[in-house]
Structure formats: structure tokens, C-alpha cells
Design an enzyme around this catalytic site. Structure first.
Site, PDB file in Angstrom:
ATOM      1  N   ILE A 150      40.136  43.664  43.706  1.00 36.77           N
ATOM      2  CA  ILE A 150      39.724  44.601  42.653  1.00 36.77           C
ATOM      3  C   ILE A 150      40.930  45.280  42.012  1.00 36.77           C
ATOM      4  O   ILE A 150      41.930  45.573  42.686  1.00 36.77           O
ATOM      5  CB  ILE A 150      38.748  45.659  43.212  1.00 36.77           C
ATOM      6  CG1 ILE A 150      38.081  46.441  42.056  1.00 36.77           C
ATOM      7  CG2 ILE A 150      39.458  46.624  44.176  1.00 36.77           C
ATOM      8  CD1 ILE A 150      36.881  47.255  42.478  1.00 36.77           C
ATOM      9  N   THR A 151      40.843  45.490  40.713  1.00 36.01           N
ATOM     10  CA  THR A 151      41.876  46.230  40.013  1.00 36.01           C
ATOM     11  C   THR A 151      41.264  46.912  38.791  1.00 36.01           C
ATOM     12  O   THR A 151      40.091  46.695  38.481  1.00 36.01           O
ATOM     13  CB  THR A 151      43.059  45.334  39.590  1.00 36.01           C
ATOM     14  OG1 THR A 151      44.155  46.159  39.191  1.00 36.01           O
ATOM     15  CG2 THR A 151      42.685  44.399  38.462  1.00 36.01           C
ATOM     16  N   ALA A 208      49.923  44.023  38.016  1.00 37.83           N
ATOM     17  CA  ALA A 208      49.007  43.149  38.753  1.00 37.83           C
ATOM     18  C   ALA A 208      49.029  41.763  38.123  1.00 37.83           C
ATOM     19  O   ALA A 208      49.128  41.616  36.902  1.00 37.83           O
ATOM     20  CB  ALA A 208      47.593  43.723  38.726  1.00 37.83           C
ATOM     21  N   GLY A 219      46.891  38.045  38.352  1.00 34.78           N
ATOM     22  CA  GLY A 219      45.774  37.253  38.866  1.00 34.78           C
ATOM     23  C   GLY A 219      45.468  36.164  37.860  1.00 34.78           C
ATOM     24  O   GLY A 219      45.207  36.449  36.686  1.00 34.78           O
ATOM     25  N   GLY A 236      45.940  36.426  33.799  1.00 32.05           N
ATOM     26  CA  GLY A 236      47.384  36.620  33.685  1.00 32.05           C
ATOM     27  C   GLY A 236      47.882  37.876  34.350  1.00 32.05           C
ATOM     28  O   GLY A 236      47.712  38.046  35.555  1.00 32.05           O
ATOM     29  N   LEU A 237      48.486  38.782  33.565  1.00 29.98           N
ATOM     30  CA  LEU A 237      49.126  39.957  34.154  1.00 29.98           C
ATOM     31  C   LEU A 237      48.716  41.219  33.412  1.00 29.98           C
ATOM     32  O   LEU A 237      48.314  41.185  32.245  1.00 29.98           O
ATOM     33  CB  LEU A 237      50.652  39.798  34.154  1.00 29.98           C
ATOM     34  CG  LEU A 237      51.378  39.679  32.811  1.00 29.98           C
ATOM     35  CD1 LEU A 237      51.727  41.040  32.233  1.00 29.98           C
ATOM     36  CD2 LEU A 237      52.656  38.848  32.972  1.00 29.98           C
ATOM     37  N   CYS A 252      43.782  46.116  44.274  1.00 27.27           N
ATOM     38  CA  CYS A 252      44.057  44.766  44.768  1.00 27.27           C
ATOM     39  C   CYS A 252      43.794  44.641  46.269  1.00 27.27           C
ATOM     40  O   CYS A 252      44.310  43.726  46.923  1.00 27.27           O
ATOM     41  CB  CYS A 252      45.480  44.331  44.425  1.00 27.27           C
ATOM     42  SG  CYS A 252      45.782  44.310  42.638  1.00 27.27           S
TER      43      CYS A 252
END
Length: 227
Positions: free
Chosen positions: A83-84, A145, A147, A158-159, A176
Site C-alpha cells: 500500500i502507498t 516509491a 512499483g 512506475g514511480l 509499502c
């Protein structure tokens, strides 16, 4: 890599909801099924949203309801990671690349994304690094982050780099899924306001250098209408 440098289209999308960004990514992913490469770098900010990745069991509905009460959307995605949070003040970058034009290695690709952000931070005078955990870190605080999803060597997701994000949004989850770590931003590290707009040129320079590509800027309002 082939003789010529790959050309990557830079698309600035501005502020938009997460679900709309997902749809736009799929449009650009589908372009790779054509007869020519269609590399793109989608840049945006999101309205407040918490997203979970494929490595995480579904959150209890009671917890999701609490997050929604904060004024954020909640979505489960097909990216890697846990999770973010995404929201205003965070530079989100979705590279939609066919790795056949670069290097057919997901591990290499993630490493290049990490090094892109580390290089960007260095241009601001911030010493960032990787760790056994995903993403890019400044000491024990995550500043970016990462993913990604990769299907048939075509990348998406991406980021997400914290520029002047309100970091209080992260206090409602374990970012995360990593206990005992914190979050930071370019603004927090430099003790001044660093906007997404200020950061974008540094990201583009670092991406161009790290991926040995040419960048071509386009201007469009939503991406779907002209894709």
C-alpha cells in the site's frame, strides 16, 4: 540496444484521478501492439488516493472506509508492491516502454528507475540510495516509491517521487508495508518548497541519461482523445 537511441514521448497530464491514469496507461500500452515502437513517459499528479499492489491481501473493508473518510479514493492495482499514497505535490511517472528497445530485463529496468531518482536527488544535493526494500531512500525515510507491471516486456505503472507532498497522508497507513521506516520529500530534505513543476526537468534529464534515449515532448489535455 539498437544503433539509434530510442525515442520516448513525454506526455504531461497534470492533475488527474488515479482511475483515469490507469485508463490512459492502457491506451499507451495498446499502442505497442502496432507496427512501430510507441515509448511514452506519462507525467502527472493524482488527486488523493491509496493504492494496494498484488503482493498484498485485500484490506478489511472497515480500514478502507476509514481511509475514504479522509477524503481519499482507494484502489487495488496490478503493480508490484504494497500500500502507498498518491496525491498533489507528488511527481508520478509512468514509463510505458517496450524493453525490447532497451534491455529485456525487469531487474535491469527497476534498477534504472532507482538510479534515475538517485541521480535526480543528487542534482538537488540530496544523497539518496537503494535498500533491501523497494524504492529510493534518504537514510531510513522513503522519498520515492517504485512499483511496476511488465507484460510481454511492455512496462506500466512506475514511480512516485515526493516533492512537496503533505506527508501526513502517509501516517494513516504503513507505507509499502514496511514497519519502522518513515517518509520524506524533496521539500522536507531541503527545507524549502520544491514543486512538481520545478522537479520535472531534473527527472527528464536523469531519465534521458540513465536510459540512453531521446525525449520528445507533446502537449495534450487528456491523452485519450489524441492517442
Amino acid at each position: 540496444m539498437r544503433g539509434s537511441r530510442p525515442v520516448v514521448e513525454v506526455v504531461r497530464l497534470g492533475l488527474l484521478p488515479y482511475q483515469e491514469a490507469l485508463a490512459l496507461q492502457q491506451v499507451y500500452v495498446d499502442r505497442h501492439h502496432g507496427s512501430r515502437p510507441a515509448h511514452a513517459l506519462l507525467l502527472c499528479e493524482h488527486t488523493p488516493v491509496y493504492t494496494t499492489g498484488i503482493r498484498q491481501k485485500p484490506y478489511p473493508e472497515s480500514q478502507l472506509a476509514q481511509l475514504r473518510q479522509l477524503g481519499a479514493d482507494v484502489h487495488r492495482t496490478n503493480r508490484g508492491g504494497l500500500i502507498t499514497f498518491h496525491g498533489p505535490g507528488q511527481l508520478v511517472c509512468y514509463p510505458v516502454l517496450n524493453l525490447g528497445s532497451f534491455k529485456k530485463s525487469v531487474r535491469w529496468y527497476v534498477s534504472q528507475l532507482e538510479q534515475t531518482v538517485i541521480s535526480l536527488c543528487a542534482k538537488f544535493g540530496i544523497e539518496a540510495s537503494t535498500s533491501p526494500h523497494t524504492g529510493v531512500w534518504v537514510r531510513d525515510n522513503k522519498i520515492c516509491a517504485i512499483g511496476i507491471h511488465c507484460g510481454r516486456y511492455v512496462t506500466s505503472h512506475g514511480l512516485a517521487l515526493n516533492c512537496n507532498t503533505d506527508l501526513l497522508w502517509f501516517s494513516h497507513v504503513v507505507p509499502c508495508g514496511i514497519e519502522g521506516k518513515g517518509v520524506t520529500s524533496l521539500s522536507a530534505e531541503l527545507q524549502r518548497d520544491v514543486s512538481v513543476e520545478e522537479t520535472i526537468p531534473y527527472l527528464l534529464d536523469a531519465f534521458r541519461e540513465q536510459f540512453s534515449c531521446e525525449l520528445k515532448e507533446t502537449h495534450q489535455d487528456s491523452g485519450v482523445s489524441s492517442a
